[in-house]
Design a protein around this motif. Sequence first.
Motif, short mmCIF file in Angstrom:
data_model
loop_
_atom_site.label_atom_id
_atom_site.label_comp_id
_atom_site.label_asym_id
_atom_site.label_seq_id
_atom_site.Cartn_x
_atom_site.Cartn_y
_atom_site.Cartn_z
N LEU A 203 -7.59 -8.66 -1.84
CA LEU A 203 -6.22 -8.33 -2.26
C LEU A 203 -6.28 -7.35 -3.42
CD1 LEU A 203 -4.73 -11.95 -2.41
CD2 LEU A 203 -4.21 -10.23 -0.66
N ASN A 204 -5.37 -6.36 -3.41
CA ASN A 204 -5.24 -5.54 -4.61
C ASN A 204 -4.22 -6.20 -5.54
OD1 ASN A 204 -2.59 -4.76 -3.81
ND2 ASN A 204 -3.42 -3.07 -2.58
N THR B 217 -1.30 -5.32 -6.58
CA THR B 217 0.08 -5.30 -6.08
C THR B 217 0.30 -6.39 -5.03
OG1 THR B 217 0.25 -2.91 -6.48
CG2 THR B 217 1.84 -3.90 -4.95
N GLN B 218 -0.64 -6.51 -4.12
CA GLN B 218 -0.54 -7.56 -3.09
C GLN B 218 -0.59 -8.95 -3.71
OE1 GLN B 218 -3.94 -6.20 -0.87
NE2 GLN B 218 -2.67 -5.29 0.76
N LEU C 175 2.19 -11.96 -3.62
CA LEU C 175 1.82 -13.29 -3.14
C LEU C 175 2.18 -14.37 -4.15
CD1 LEU C 175 0.25 -15.00 -0.99
CD2 LEU C 175 -1.82 -14.54 -2.34
N GLN D 92 2.42 -6.36 -10.22
CA GLN D 92 1.09 -5.79 -10.39
C GLN D 92 0.70 -5.75 -11.85
OE1 GLN D 92 0.59 -2.46 -11.78
NE2 GLN D 92 -1.65 -2.76 -11.69
#
Length: 284
Positions: free
Chosen positions: A28-29, A31-32, A36, A41
Motif C-alpha cells: 500500500l502507498n 494515500t491508499q 483504508l 496521506q
Amino acid sequence: MARIKLPPTIRQRRLGAELRRLRERADLNATQAGALLGSSQSRVSSIESGAYAVSADRVRATARAYGCTDSPLIEALAGMTGGRTRGWWDEYRDILPPSMLDMAELEHHAQAMRIACVIHLPGLLQTRDHARVIISAVEPPLSPPEVEHRVSYRIKRQAILYGEQPTPLDTIIHEAALRMDFGGPDVARAQLEHLLSLSEQEHITVRVIPFGSGAFPSSGQAIVHLSGEVPHLDTVELDTDHGSEFLDTQPQLARYRSTLDRMATLALTPTESRDMIHRIAQGL
C-alpha cells in the motif's frame, strides 16, 4: 508564550518505521493506507515519521488493517505508544548530541543488552575517572564543562544496572581493551577492579577474548545489541568515529546477532575472564 514542540524520540521514530514497513509489506502507498484507515496521506506520513502520536488501539487497528497477524509484535508496537515520555536524559537536550540522548532512551527500554568491545571498555562499566580520560581525548577537544557534562551523563546511564530490576548485560571484551592503560596505572587498576566487582553481579556477564584467539568479525567499533519487547524490535548501535549509528532492519539485526555469537565462541568463560582481569590489574 508558544510551547516548543520537541522532536520525536527514537522510540516514536521506531514505531513509525515499523508501521511503514507493515504498510509496504501490504503493498500500500500512503494515500491508499489513509483511505483504508479513514485518514489522509499526510496523517499516515506524520505517524510514520514519529511526528504524530497515536494510541495503542490505533496501532492495533492499523497493523491489522495492513494484514499483520503477529499478535506479540502488534502488542509490542501498541506498548510503544503514549506520546513523548520524558526521561532524565532530557536534562541534556540542549547540551549533548541527539544520538547520545537516543542511546539513553534505548537503554532505558531495553529488556536485555549484549555488548562487544575491542579497544574501549563498555561505557556502562566505566568508572568516572576512566570515562573522563576517554572523553577528554575526543577530537575536536571539548571544553572542561563539556567534558564534565558528558562524564555525568555516562555515569547516569549506568543506573539501568542497579535497582530492583536491573537490565541483564552480557559483555564480550577483547584483551586489548583491558591493557590500554588509559589514565595511567592508578586509573587503569581502579577501572579493572570495578569491572571485576561488576562481573560478580548475577545479571552482568563479562567474558574476555584473549590475544591469540584468532580472527573475528569486527572492525574494532563497539557493538551494542539492545533487546526489544519482541526480537523483531531489537536495535543495534555501532559506536563509530562520527557518533552512534542505529540499525533496526531484520537483515542488519541478523548480521550483528551472528557477529556477537561468533565472537562469544572465542571468549573465555566468565571465571577464566575474571582470573585474566585480576592478573592484568595486579601487573599494573
